[in-house]
Design an enzyme around this catalytic site. Structure first.
Site, PDB file in Angstrom:
ATOM      1  N   HIS A 363       0.818  -1.214   0.000  1.00 29.14           N
ATOM      2  CA  HIS A 363       0.000   0.000   0.000  1.00 29.14           C
ATOM      3  C   HIS A 363       0.850   1.261   0.000  1.00 29.14           C
ATOM      4  CE1 HIS A 363      -3.328  -2.766   0.520  1.00 29.14           C
ATOM      5  NE2 HIS A 363      -3.961  -1.841  -0.162  1.00 29.14           N
ATOM      6  N   ARG A 470     -11.060   3.794  -1.356  1.00 25.48           N
ATOM      7  CA  ARG A 470     -10.757   2.853  -0.271  1.00 25.48           C
ATOM      8  C   ARG A 470     -11.171   3.516   1.050  1.00 25.48           C
ATOM      9  NH1 ARG A 470      -6.040   2.185  -3.828  1.00 25.48           N
ATOM     10  NH2 ARG A 470      -5.559  -0.018  -4.138  1.00 25.48           N
ATOM     11  N   ARG A 506     -15.740   1.611  -1.788  1.00 28.86           N
ATOM     12  CA  ARG A 506     -15.606   0.217  -1.361  1.00 28.86           C
ATOM     13  C   ARG A 506     -15.849   0.094   0.137  1.00 28.86           C
ATOM     14  NH1 ARG A 506      -9.955  -2.598  -2.429  1.00 28.86           N
ATOM     15  NH2 ARG A 506      -9.332  -1.434  -0.577  1.00 28.86           N
ATOM     16  N   GLU A 604     -11.122 -10.482  -6.887  1.00 27.18           N
ATOM     17  CA  GLU A 604      -9.696 -10.393  -6.564  1.00 27.18           C
ATOM     18  C   GLU A 604      -9.116 -11.646  -5.933  1.00 27.18           C
ATOM     19  OE1 GLU A 604      -9.123  -7.023  -3.935  1.00 27.18           O
ATOM     20  OE2 GLU A 604     -10.932  -7.453  -2.811  1.00 27.18           O
ATOM     21  N   ASN A 627      -4.391  -6.198  -7.876  1.00 25.87           N
ATOM     22  CA  ASN A 627      -3.303  -6.280  -6.877  1.00 25.87           C
ATOM     23  C   ASN A 627      -3.425  -7.585  -6.098  1.00 25.87           C
ATOM     24  OD1 ASN A 627      -2.734  -3.692  -7.668  1.00 25.87           O
ATOM     25  ND2 ASN A 627      -3.785  -2.732  -5.949  1.00 25.87           N
ATOM     26  N   ASP A 628      -4.616  -7.809  -5.569  1.00 28.62           N
ATOM     27  CA  ASP A 628      -4.807  -9.049  -4.818  1.00 28.62           C
ATOM     28  C   ASP A 628      -4.906 -10.246  -5.749  1.00 28.62           C
ATOM     29  OD1 ASP A 628      -4.685  -8.555  -2.042  1.00 28.62           O
ATOM     30  OD2 ASP A 628      -6.494  -7.339  -2.232  1.00 28.62           O
ATOM     31  N   ARG A 638       2.164  -9.730  -1.725  1.00 25.31           N
ATOM     32  CA  ARG A 638       2.444  -8.482  -2.431  1.00 25.31           C
ATOM     33  C   ARG A 638       3.370  -7.539  -1.664  1.00 25.31           C
ATOM     34  NH1 ARG A 638      -3.661  -5.911  -2.349  1.00 25.31           N
ATOM     35  NH2 ARG A 638      -2.737  -3.844  -2.415  1.00 25.31           N
ATOM     36  N   CYS A 675      -9.468  -2.057 -11.274  1.00 28.11           N
ATOM     37  CA  CYS A 675      -9.075  -0.947 -10.401  1.00 28.11           C
ATOM     38  C   CYS A 675      -7.773  -1.213  -9.657  1.00 28.11           C
ATOM     39  CB  CYS A 675     -10.185  -0.613  -9.408  1.00 28.11           C
ATOM     40  SG  CYS A 675     -10.455  -1.922  -8.225  1.00 28.11           S
TER      41      CYS A 675
HETATM   42  C1  PEP Z   1      -6.706  -4.749  -5.515  1.00 31.67           C
HETATM   43  O1  PEP Z   1      -6.553  -5.715  -4.771  1.00 31.67           O
HETATM   44  O2  PEP Z   1      -6.382  -4.735  -6.719  1.00 31.67           O
HETATM   45  C2  PEP Z   1      -7.293  -3.504  -4.987  1.00 31.67           C
HETATM   46  C3  PEP Z   1      -7.600  -2.524  -5.776  1.00 31.67           C
HETATM   47  O3  PEP Z   1      -7.469  -3.416  -3.657  1.00 31.67           O
HETATM   48  P1  PEP Z   1      -6.338  -3.113  -2.564  1.00 31.67           P
HETATM   49  O4  PEP Z   1      -5.073  -2.758  -3.299  1.00 31.67           O
HETATM   50  O5  PEP Z   1      -6.837  -2.015  -1.712  1.00 31.67           O
HETATM   51  O6  PEP Z   1      -6.241  -4.411  -1.857  1.00 31.67           O
HETATM   52 MG    MG Z   2      -7.631  -5.803  -2.905  1.00 28.63          MG
END
Ligand code: PEP
Ligand code: MG
Length: 763
Positions: A363, A470, A506, A604, A627-628, A638, A675
């Protein structure tokens, strides 16, 4: 064996410098293995050779003088082979090289083990014996274990040694260059400001105080507060505490009166050290003394001392933990740059972030992208405490940090910054245009918001709304769950700023790497644990309040979309929708007619790939969280820099998964968007549009570049290119083909790394 190993590691950890650490290792290994000789050769990155750094058995004058190239001698052979080499008679081996000054002629049996960390050979440890015989299997196993354990210790000692050198060295380009991972692209030149969350004593920088009297007062207050805390815990938990735990709390209280600890800290302050530095120096000194003891009980007291030190540190006035001053080009450096550390820096002064932990999708990396500043992550041996105030160049493209750069390096980077700025100006000049491909297909480019307390950007007209807001940060900024009214106000603000464009908010996605101080979750495996919707469904009282605030904020605006994170079961969607219906019914009964927001899901986790069609039937939209998705699909944390090179959203499995989900959503006529950070990556954005994703959400700073690229491409060509990529077997093939596709379409400057390539070609 474990005991011997443990005591070697302890002794080495408390060694004052790298040379004595090496000496301890060779002496202790030689005596433990009953070998005739033990030596360590360390890799020297400046000339690419292995230098004899320590030895018991070879002539002392050879130490620091014998050095071998990687293709030279048995040492080079061990490093090259990256495996144990066990030889009966070294002198007869074709790779043997004799150094007359070593005194090596009387040794025959040879065992060489590479010292490896994260796949890199740091050096070679060698045991030798006069007898012509191989070392036994047990001995090989022992030295392999020693070597594996010591790799981290050596790397750490090396970085500390290197940091001492930093203080005196003017500049040495190759030595002062640290390699990490690219967290966010860009280049910045500025001054290092070391920050630390309220945890580690060992990361506190060396700083002096301008006013020892104030620092002494801060220390007294922190001690009082720590004492109060410990007494309260003792009182509160007494009936439940085991005797040993009670004794520990009592020992802490006694230590707070101790002259060796507290008295010594006061003295350090009086001699001019900053309060936190003084705490580190005196507590670490005592802990190191105990850590070197054979007795397990005493060793454990060493960690108790550090624990108490941390508690006092946490109680130091926040002002004492904050840097006193942020220079105009602040490079924020720390173990981990949390949002709370980041928001302390005046935004116009923050130039870049650098951190020891984390990787590209952490993050904090996303946060840097949001702010449009470069970030380098995962430099595990960053000598934090020596960096404060140094001049630093952060190269977010290559994931490198240059400390104390020389004049030429600095000039080169300044030139790069100028090129980057003119490109950015060009992109900004076209950012107001709609995003439409050459053949007229529109792509929605939306913004991701919420991190670092960023609620609404000043300029929104060039975006198509918010694709991901978020809400965690709002919750993280508080010391308790935010009230319904507090949430309402935040959501209402954001819906209003973007109205009538859609805003996708979200629901709470805590857990994983997003903790709440007032709702601690301790889990062995947090990314596979209680996260996102799982928590919301287990705590309907929290979920209910959030949905209530969201829907109320939407009244009269009707641009709210709600997305639900971490969906892995159809039942979760059904339950969430059911709660949302209840909340809306309640609002209708109270206020009359009420708009129904669009409610969709985040796709995700791998289950969403295979059940996407069912999910798409129930949800109003599907937002792919790459991302997830990448993390779970590739089984790569990650945030973990050790496996970061495996984390890549251009992996064939990720592309295929997205292609399948998009096809499923199309079958159900359910809108689909992306996203995750992938949407803001120029190469990936082209592939996503080619796969049929016509809505991309990304950090705001990424929008102008992505818009430029898509506006200069034909959507049919992107489809064709993506289909071709789906046939490719490797991530690198997909990356290279997509680069070639952009270059063939005259878009080379838009590829992030091209700036450096062009510069290197010119230079
Ligand atoms: C993701 O997982 O791609 C996402 C947008 O959520 P976050 O990065 O907040 O887990
Ligand atoms: Mg995520």
């Amino acid at each position: 064996m474990l005991k011997i190993l443990h005591s070697i590691v302890q002794e080495v950890s408390s060694a004052p410098n790298l040379d004595s650490a090496m000496r301890i290792i060779v002496e202790r290994v030689r005596s433990s293995m009953a070998a005739d000789l033990c030596s360590i050769y360390l890799f020297n990155p400046i000339d690419g050779s292995y230098l004899l750094t320590a030895s018991t058995g070879l002539k002392p004058e050879a130490i620091g003088h014998i050095s071998l190239k990687p293709d030279e001698g048995l040492i080079g052979y061990v490093a090259e082979e990256k495996r144990p080499i066990n030889i009966t008679n070294a002198q007869q081996h074709q790779r043997f090289r004799f150094f007359p000054q070593s005194g090596e002629e009387s040794f025959h049996g040879f065992l060489g083990i590479p010292i490896i960390q994260h796949g890199q050979v740091l050096g070679v440890i060698v045991a030798q014996q006069k007898a012509k015989r191989e070392f036994s299997e047990d001995e090989v196993a022992f030295l392999v274990t020693v070597s594996a354990q010591l790799a981290g210790v050596i790397a750490h000692a090396k970085s500390t040694q290197f940091s001492h050198q930093l203080k005196s060295r003017k500049s040495n380009t190759s030595l002062n260059q640290l390699h990490g991972l690219s967290g966010a692209p860009g280049i910045a030149i500025g001054k290092a400001v070391v920050v630390y969350p309220s945890l580690g004593l060992d990361t506190i920088p060396d700083r002096r105080t301008a006013n020892p009297a104030i620092d002494l007062q801060l220390l007294e207050m922190a001690i009082q507060n720590t004492r109060r805390d410990i007494e309260a815990k003792l009182h509160q938990l007494e009936p439940l505490l085991r005797k040993e735990t009670q004794a520990l709390f009592e020992a802490y209280l006694a230590m707070l009166e101790s002259d060796t600890l507290i008295g010594a800290t006061r003295q350090e302050i009086e001699s001019g050290l900053w309060v936190a530095t003084a705490l580190r120096v005196s507590f670490s000194k005592q802990a190191n003394i105990l850590a070197g003891m054979d007795d397990l009980y005493l060793r454990q007291r060493g960690s108790d001392i550090l624990d108490l030190g941390r508690q006092i540190l946490n109680h130091l006035e926040p002002g004492a933990r904050k840097p006193l001053h942020y220079p105009s080009q602040t490079i924020l450096i720390g173990e981990e740059i949390t949002p709370s550390l980041l928001v302390e820096v005046p935004p116009n002064k923050l130039a870049a972030i650098v951190q020891c932990r984390g990787a590209v999708a952490s993050h904090s990396a996303i946060l840097a992208q949001t702010l449009g500043i470069p970030a380098v992550m995962g430099i595990s041996n960053l000598p934090l405490r020596y960096l404060d105030g140094l001049e630093v160049i952060v190269d977010g493209y290559r994931g490198q940090v240059q400390l104390k750069p020389d004049r030429l390096t600095k000039q080169n980077y300044q030139q790069l910054i100028r090129t980057e700025e003119s490109l950015q100006n060009l992109l900004n000049s076209a950012r107001q245009k709609p995003c439409r491909t050459l053949d007229g297909a529109t792509v929605q480019l939306q913004v991701n918001l919420g991190l670092a307390g960023q609620m609404a950007p000043a300029e929104t007209s060039f975006t198509d709304g918010v694709g991901l807001f978020r809400t965690e940060t709002l919750f993280q900024q508080m010391e308790r769950f935010p009230s319904e009214q507090e949430q309402y106000q935040s959501y209402r603000d954001i819906l209003q700023v973007f109205h009538p464009k859609p805003v996708c908010i979200r629901t709470l996605d805590i857990g994983g790497d997003k903790p709440l101080s007032y709702f601690p979750i301790a889990e062995e495996n947090p990314f596979l644990g209680w996260r996102g919707i799982r928590i919301s469904l287990d705590h309907p009282e929290v979920f209910h309040v959030q949905l209530h605030a969201l829907m109320r904020a939407n009244l009269g605006l009707d641009n709210l979309h709600i997305s639900i994170p971490m969906i892995s079961q159809l039942a979760e969607i059904n339950q969430a929708l059911c709660i949302a219906d209840q909340v809306r019914d309640e609002l209708i009964s109270r206020y009359g007619e009420f708009p129904a927001p669009q409610i969709g899901i985040m796709a995700e986790v791998p289950a969403a790939i295979f059940q996407c069609r069912q999910y798409a039937k129930r949800a109003d939209f599907v937002s792919i969280g790459t991302n997830d998705l990448t993390q779970y699909l590739l089984a790569v944390d990650r945030n973990n820099s050790r496996v970061a090179k495996l984390y890549d959203h251009l992996h064939p499995a990720v592309l295929t998964a997205i292609a399948n989900m998009v096809a499923d959503c199309q079958l159900e006529n359910t809108p689909v968007s992306v996203c995750g950070e992938m949407a803001g990556d120029p190469l990936a954005a082209v592939l996503l549009v080619g796969l049929g994703v016509h809505s991309l959400s990304m950090p705001i700073m990424r929008i102008p570049r992505i818009k430029w690229i898509l506006n200069h491409l034909d959507s049919r060509a992107m489809v064709e290119h993506s289909q071709l990529c789906l046939e490719l077997d490797t991530t690198s093939a997909i990356r290279e083909q997509t680069k070639a596709f952009l270059i063939a379409n005259d878009l080379r400057p838009m590829i992030e790394s091209s700036l450096l390539e062009t510069h290197a070609a010119q230079g």
